[in-house]
Scaffold this active site. Structure first.
Site: not given
Ligand code: ASP
Length: 357
Positions: A206, A234-237, A257, A259
């Site tokens: 990211t 799925r959507v992350g942060d 960036t 988890h």
């Molecule tokens: N933060 C990103 C997500 O959870 C992934 C990452 O930064 O590696 O989609």
């Protein structure tokens, strides 16, 4: 009642038990008198922060400059955690997330699970400027992009397809998929396994950029293809305002960036900005937010044998004085900084835990 100000001392002494909070020397030394514009970002944003500073010097707003920087990563097929060439989801489909925020107008735009459009950050800018809304997802986001002249293209590179197929082939001994015996001789697969294969396909890639111009305006952008082989939808942060990025023209800017779910549950970037609002330096604000993330990490599948998070998170921040900082859950992370008059460079991030042992 007015919120109690957080002093540097109270921030530093609230360390999580057992955590070896550390300020990297380079992060401590950020000068309040530092040259502007300045941009800070993730380790893969070295070229991006450089471009962001160049664009601010040329007159761009920080939010546009941040997007211009992030676009470099979105275009690069070797950046397999963002844009074109990103690792696809469980079903082999590339789904992209991105967001932008402008601290002067407190406006933001975002897209999530967007398919077939190379620059989700540009679409996010259009959401911010051409709608009264903040977040568009999936098919609606794509139709919005096409309506605004974005071109649809296949974002799955041959390399990403081979990586996905290898993951699919080896994911379970009880499904119908068998690995190609020659797969490990493939240069694309070797490249990936050397880079990311060690720790259960531990993802990274990211990109985040936070930018401050000489007029004291802030803006930011985060873009990602998300976790490797993620659940479809799925959507992350990253595209969530307050989580993968946040800025406030009265305080500064921050991003994340790592988890994504851990970041969402602590409203990571917003929390960093709030700590800065109460007096923390960027580095201290990132560390204090990570302490909260660690305290929030309680579900057994997220914890290692010592009760620490298995997953890492990295946070990046700058304030209106031009101070920058970053911190990560575990030692060894770096971040990118560029200031007017000097080339972009990488610095060591502060951290909570010195090792995973
Ligand atoms: N933060 C990103 C997500 O959870 C992934 C990452 O930064 O590696 O989609």
């Amino acid at each position: 009642m007015a919120p109690s100000p957080l002093t540097r001392r109270s921030l530093i002494t609230t360390a999580v038990a057992g955590a070896a909070a550390s300020l990297a020397p380079s992060a401590r030394s950020s000068s309040p008198q530092a040259a502007l514009p300045v941009a800070v970002g993730s380790v893969n944003a070295l070229a991006a922060v450089q471009r962001a500073v160049e664009r601010m010097l040329a007159g761009d707003l920080p939010v546009d400059a941040a997007v211009a920087g992030v676009s470099l990563n979105e275009d690069d097929p070797n950046e397999i955690g963002v844009g074109y060439g990103g690792i696809p989801n469980e079903e082999g489909v590339v789904q992209l997330d991105a967001a932008v925020m402008d601290g002067t107008t407190m406006a933001a735009g975002a897209v999530a699970a967007l398919e077939g459009i190379r620059h989700p950050s540009h679409v996010a800018l259009e959401v911010m400027r051409r709608t009264t809304r903040v977040l568009l997802v999936g098919e609606g986001a794509k139709r919005f992009a096409l309506a605004h002249g974005f071109k649809e293209e296949n974002l799955l590179t041959e390399r990403a397809r081979k990586i996905w197929l290898h993951w699919k082939d080896t994911a379970s001994p009880s499904d119908d998929w068998l690995p190609d015996p020659a797969a490990l001789d493939d240069p694309d697969l070797k490249w990936f396994l050397e880079r990311d294969g060690g720790d259960a396909f531990n993802p990274h890639g990211t990109v985040h950029v936070s930018a401050l111009d000489a007029a004291g305006r802030v803006g930011c952008c985060t873009s990602t293809s998300g976790l490797y082989f993620k659940l479809p939808g799925r959507v992350g942060d990253s595209p969530l305002i307050g989580c993968g990025l946040y800025c406030d023209g009265e305080v500064g800017s921050a991003g994340a960036t790592g988890h994504g779910e851990s970041c969402i549950l602590a409203a990571g970037a917003h929390t960093v900005v709030e700590f800065m609002r109460h007096g923390a330096t960027p580095t201290e604000a990132c560390l204090e937010t990570l302490r909260r993330v660690v305290r929030n990490t309680r579900r057994p599948f997220l914890l290692d044998a010592k009760g620490r998070p298995k997953n890492g998170l990295s946070l990046y921040a700058l304030n209106l004085k031009g101070e920058v900082g970053a911190a990560a859950t575990y030692r060894g992370r770096r971040f990118a900084v560029c200031r007017a008059g000097a080339p972009a460079r990488l610095e060591e991030a502060a951290y909570l835990f010195a090792s995973r042992d």
